[in-house]
Design a protein around this motif. Structure first.
Motif, PDB file in Angstrom:
ATOM      1  N   GLN A 196       0.803  -1.209   0.000  1.00  0.00           N
ATOM      2  CA  GLN A 196       0.000   0.000   0.000  1.00  0.00           C
ATOM      3  C   GLN A 196       0.843   1.269   0.000  1.00  0.00           C
ATOM      4  OE1 GLN A 196      -3.373  -0.051  -0.266  1.00  0.00           O
ATOM      5  NE2 GLN A 196      -3.206  -2.275  -0.444  1.00  0.00           N
ATOM      6  N   THR A 197       1.791   1.346   0.905  1.00  0.00           N
ATOM      7  CA  THR A 197       2.567   2.576   1.072  1.00  0.00           C
ATOM      8  C   THR A 197       3.572   2.734  -0.068  1.00  0.00           C
ATOM      9  OG1 THR A 197       2.399   2.316   3.466  1.00  0.00           O
ATOM     10  CG2 THR A 197       4.028   3.894   2.640  1.00  0.00           C
ATOM     11  N   LEU A 198       3.506   3.874  -0.770  1.00  0.00           N
ATOM     12  CA  LEU A 198       4.494   4.173  -1.810  1.00  0.00           C
ATOM     13  C   LEU A 198       5.701   4.820  -1.149  1.00  0.00           C
ATOM     14  CD1 LEU A 198       5.400   4.388  -4.748  1.00  0.00           C
ATOM     15  CD2 LEU A 198       4.138   6.549  -4.909  1.00  0.00           C
ATOM     16  N   LEU A 199       6.836   4.152  -1.224  1.00  0.00           N
ATOM     17  CA  LEU A 199       8.057   4.664  -0.614  1.00  0.00           C
ATOM     18  C   LEU A 199       8.808   5.608  -1.545  1.00  0.00           C
ATOM     19  CD1 LEU A 199       9.411   1.354   0.976  1.00  0.00           C
ATOM     20  CD2 LEU A 199       8.078   3.160   2.085  1.00  0.00           C
ATOM     21  N   ASN A 200       8.933   5.214  -2.807  1.00  0.00           N
ATOM     22  CA  ASN A 200       9.742   5.982  -3.746  1.00  0.00           C
ATOM     23  C   ASN A 200       9.535   5.434  -5.140  1.00  0.00           C
ATOM     24  OD1 ASN A 200      11.771   7.777  -4.734  1.00  0.00           O
ATOM     25  ND2 ASN A 200      12.856   7.601  -2.791  1.00  0.00           N
ATOM     26  N   THR A 201      10.166   6.070  -6.114  1.00  0.00           N
ATOM     27  CA  THR A 201      10.159   5.594  -7.498  1.00  0.00           C
ATOM     28  C   THR A 201      11.592   5.626  -8.009  1.00  0.00           C
ATOM     29  OG1 THR A 201       7.930   6.443  -7.871  1.00  0.00           O
ATOM     30  CG2 THR A 201       9.240   5.938  -9.816  1.00  0.00           C
ATOM     31  N   ILE A 202      11.967   4.577  -8.691  1.00  0.00           N
ATOM     32  CA  ILE A 202      13.300   4.501  -9.280  1.00  0.00           C
ATOM     33  C   ILE A 202      13.149   4.270 -10.777  1.00  0.00           C
ATOM     34  CG2 ILE A 202      13.468   2.049  -8.721  1.00  0.00           C
ATOM     35  CD1 ILE A 202      16.468   2.377  -8.463  1.00  0.00           C
ATOM     36  N   SER A 203      13.966   4.954 -11.562  1.00  0.00           N
ATOM     37  CA  SER A 203      13.865   4.826 -13.016  1.00  0.00           C
ATOM     38  C   SER A 203      15.252   4.801 -13.627  1.00  0.00           C
ATOM     39  CB  SER A 203      13.047   5.983 -13.610  1.00  0.00           C
ATOM     40  OG  SER A 203      13.642   7.225 -13.282  1.00  0.00           O
ATOM     41  N   SER A 204      15.363   4.064 -14.712  1.00  0.00           N
ATOM     42  CA  SER A 204      16.612   4.070 -15.478  1.00  0.00           C
ATOM     43  C   SER A 204      16.720   5.409 -16.196  1.00  0.00           C
ATOM     44  CB  SER A 204      16.632   2.910 -16.475  1.00  0.00           C
ATOM     45  OG  SER A 204      15.550   3.026 -17.387  1.00  0.00           O
ATOM     46  N   ASP A 205      17.955   5.857 -16.465  1.00  0.00           N
ATOM     47  CA  ASP A 205      18.108   7.180 -17.069  1.00  0.00           C
ATOM     48  C   ASP A 205      19.134   7.250 -18.192  1.00  0.00           C
ATOM     49  OD1 ASP A 205      20.312   6.799 -15.505  1.00  0.00           O
ATOM     50  OD2 ASP A 205      19.916   8.447 -14.123  1.00  0.00           O
ATOM     51  N   ASP A 206      19.748   6.157 -18.557  1.00  0.00           N
ATOM     52  CA  ASP A 206      20.674   6.186 -19.688  1.00  0.00           C
ATOM     53  C   ASP A 206      20.689   4.808 -20.366  1.00  0.00           C
ATOM     54  OD1 ASP A 206      22.582   7.061 -21.494  1.00  0.00           O
ATOM     55  OD2 ASP A 206      24.265   6.487 -20.193  1.00  0.00           O
ATOM     56  N   PRO A 207      20.094   4.724 -21.579  1.00  0.00           N
ATOM     57  CA  PRO A 207      19.481   5.808 -22.361  1.00  0.00           C
ATOM     58  C   PRO A 207      18.063   6.111 -21.889  1.00  0.00           C
ATOM     59  CG  PRO A 207      19.316   3.747 -23.550  1.00  0.00           C
ATOM     60  CD  PRO A 207      20.107   3.437 -22.304  1.00  0.00           C
ATOM     61  N   MET A 208      17.498   7.181 -22.468  1.00  0.00           N
ATOM     62  CA  MET A 208      16.120   7.559 -22.183  1.00  0.00           C
ATOM     63  C   MET A 208      15.268   7.348 -23.417  1.00  0.00           C
ATOM     64  SD  MET A 208      15.579   8.553 -19.044  1.00  0.00           S
ATOM     65  CE  MET A 208      14.305   9.808 -18.886  1.00  0.00           C
ATOM     66  N   ALA A 209      14.021   6.993 -23.184  1.00  0.00           N
ATOM     67  CA  ALA A 209      13.082   6.801 -24.288  1.00  0.00           C
ATOM     68  C   ALA A 209      12.322   8.101 -24.559  1.00  0.00           C
ATOM     69  CB  ALA A 209      12.097   5.687 -23.951  1.00  0.00           C
ATOM     70  N   VAL A 210      11.919   8.277 -25.811  1.00  0.00           N
ATOM     71  CA  VAL A 210      11.090   9.409 -26.212  1.00  0.00           C
ATOM     72  C   VAL A 210       9.927   8.844 -27.022  1.00  0.00           C
ATOM     73  CG1 VAL A 210      10.984  11.533 -27.550  1.00  0.00           C
ATOM     74  CG2 VAL A 210      13.037  11.014 -26.215  1.00  0.00           C
ATOM     75  N   ASP A 211       8.704   9.020 -26.517  1.00  0.00           N
ATOM     76  CA  ASP A 211       7.510   8.450 -27.148  1.00  0.00           C
ATOM     77  C   ASP A 211       6.776   9.507 -27.961  1.00  0.00           C
ATOM     78  OD1 ASP A 211       8.106   6.101 -25.913  1.00  0.00           O
ATOM     79  OD2 ASP A 211       6.618   6.285 -24.319  1.00  0.00           O
ATOM     80  N   LEU A 212       6.317   9.109 -29.147  1.00  0.00           N
ATOM     81  CA  LEU A 212       5.534   9.999 -29.992  1.00  0.00           C
ATOM     82  C   LEU A 212       4.490   9.193 -30.735  1.00  0.00           C
ATOM     83  CD1 LEU A 212       7.406  10.617 -33.295  1.00  0.00           C
ATOM     84  CD2 LEU A 212       8.628   9.580 -31.426  1.00  0.00           C
ATOM     85  N   ALA A 213       3.440   9.862 -31.176  1.00  0.00           N
ATOM     86  CA  ALA A 213       2.370   9.229 -31.948  1.00  0.00           C
ATOM     87  C   ALA A 213       2.537   9.612 -33.411  1.00  0.00           C
ATOM     88  CB  ALA A 213       1.006   9.662 -31.435  1.00  0.00           C
ATOM     89  N   ILE A 214       2.550   8.625 -34.286  1.00  0.00           N
ATOM     90  CA  ILE A 214       2.684   8.887 -35.719  1.00  0.00           C
ATOM     91  C   ILE A 214       1.416   8.444 -36.428  1.00  0.00           C
ATOM     92  CG2 ILE A 214       5.188   8.663 -35.669  1.00  0.00           C
ATOM     93  CD1 ILE A 214       4.885   5.861 -36.823  1.00  0.00           C
ATOM     94  N   ASP A 215       1.118   9.125 -37.518  1.00  0.00           N
ATOM     95  CA  ASP A 215      -0.064   8.780 -38.303  1.00  0.00           C
ATOM     96  C   ASP A 215       0.155   7.436 -38.996  1.00  0.00           C
ATOM     97  OD1 ASP A 215      -1.902   8.849 -40.826  1.00  0.00           O
ATOM     98  OD2 ASP A 215      -2.630  10.476 -39.555  1.00  0.00           O
ATOM     99  N   GLN A 216      -0.914   6.659 -39.123  1.00  0.00           N
ATOM    100  CA  GLN A 216      -0.785   5.337 -39.706  1.00  0.00           C
ATOM    101  C   GLN A 216      -0.284   5.374 -41.156  1.00  0.00           C
ATOM    102  OE1 GLN A 216      -4.650   3.468 -39.665  1.00  0.00           O
ATOM    103  NE2 GLN A 216      -5.688   5.278 -40.461  1.00  0.00           N
TER     104      GLN A 216
END
Length: 379
Positions: A196-216
């Motif tokens: 239940q209790t959220l202590l923290n968040t950890i994330s990778s940082d190298d490399p980083m992703a970049v998300d985008l939406a492209i037309d079909q």
């Protein structure tokens, strides 16, 4: 009514009608003069430019840290906002109760193992007596049953030890991978609840992703770019940061999602960029510029021919006599021109001057059409 009166009425009505027509002609507004305009003939041309897409920076791996046991937080072993290594100790929850439970489970296992040893000896003794017909068969069966029960009790005690040991192990929380950890949401001495209790968040940082939406409709081109640029960064993909700075390191396509969203007609693509200096942060909004060097010709028109109305774009075309408004879909800007994705055909004439005086169906007087010049390459 006699004939003389009827003719008088007819003549009077005709006179009134003739007078009314003369008055209408006298009051009618003269037709507006034609608007003098210049036109541009729509043509196709090859151009190298960058398509721009809004994007979001996101970690390739990110996890929320939550306790798996209940208790009080007794230790925090990291610097908030700093980098952590896989297996690094991060948090500790009060171990006393879990250690006591573990020791009790170990003692219970030892008792059951002693009982098993006694049951085994009894069974062995009774089997030896059975060989000499010195004991009743029933006694031997009882001894065998007691031995099997003792074995099962030992197995249950071992399972209990493993369960309690797992709880004891969960009192210490370790980093699951290399990355950056955030600000702790729980402080020393705080009571935490399993799951239940959220202590923290950890994330990778190298490399980083970049998300985008492209037309079909661009899906095939992106698939080709993915094959071409796999694991290699070049100028095809640029990242424009929120302050409009160009990120100094190019990226490449990491993957394209499995399915098109039927509601929007778009599909998610993920790029990756190196981030050794930690300049890219999770959640940042940015723009991705992707070099469009497809060997196809595009329709190009002067930017000054475009009129924007409430977020939509229009141009005025003409057949030589009247102006007609058309909605267009625009692409990249290249110098003083802009790519037209939809709404116009090659050979049409768009009006470039006098737009402020035009409306749908307005008469126009043409100047000299301006020929298409060579398109300017994007910088």
């Amino acid at each position: 009514m006699n004939k003389q009166l009827s003719w008088a009425i007819i003549i009077t009505g005709a006179g009134w009608l003739f007078t009314s027509c003369k008055d209408d002609k006298a009051n009618a507004q003269p037709a507006p003069p034609p608007v003098p305009v210049n036109v541009y003939t729509v043509t196709k041309g090859r151009a190298s430019y960058y398509d721009q897409y809004p994007a979001t920076v996101t970690p390739l791996n990110q996890v929320e840290l939550r306790p798996q046991v209940n208790g009080y937080l007794t230790g925090i072993f990291f610097k908030e906002g700093g980098r952590v290594k896989k297996g690094q100790k991060l948090y500790e929850i009060d171990r006393q109760q879990y250690m006591a439970n573990y020791q009790q489970a170990q003692a219970g296992l030892q008792v059951q193992e002693s009982n098993l040893m006694k049951a085994q000896k009894d069974a062995d003794r009774y089997h030896e007596l059975e060989k000499h017909d010195a004991i009743a068969k029933q006694q031997v069966d009882y001894a065998e049953a007691a031995l099997e029960a003792a074995k099962k009790q030992v197995a249950a005690a071992k399972a209990n030890v493993e369960s309690v040991q797992t709880g004891l192990r969960y009192t210490t929380i370790y980093a699951p991978f290399d990355g950056t950890i955030g600000i702790s949401l729980a402080k020393l001495g705080a009571a935490v609840s399993a799951g239940q209790t959220l202590l923290n968040t950890i994330s990778s940082d190298d490399p980083m992703a970049v998300d985008l939406a492209i037309d079909q409709k661009d899906l095939y081109r992106f698939g080709q770019l993915q094959k071409k640029n796999a694991n290699a960064g070049d100028s095809t993909f640029k990242l424009i940061l929120p302050g409009q700075e160009t990120y100094p390191h190019p990226g490449h396509i990491y993957f394209i999602d499995r399915a098109v969203d039927p509601q929007t007609g778009t599909i998610k693509a993920r790029l990756v960029f190196p981030n050794k200096q930690s300049d890219l942060k999770a959640g940042m909004t940015a723009n991705v510029q992707i070099l469009n060097n497809a060997n196809t010709e595009k329709l190009l028109i002067p930017q000054k021919a475009v009129v924007e109305q409430m977020g939509e774009y229009f141009v005025y075309t003409t057949d030589g006599k009247l102006a007609h408004q058309k909605k267009v879909s625009l692409g990249a800007k290249i110098g003083d021109r802009v790519v037209v994705n939809d709404g116009l055909n090659e050979g049409e004439q768009v009006i470039t001057d006098g737009l402020q005086k035009l409306k749908e169906g307005a008469p126009v007087q043409l100047g000299q059409p301006k020929p298409a010049g060579a398109p300017t390459a994007a910088k």
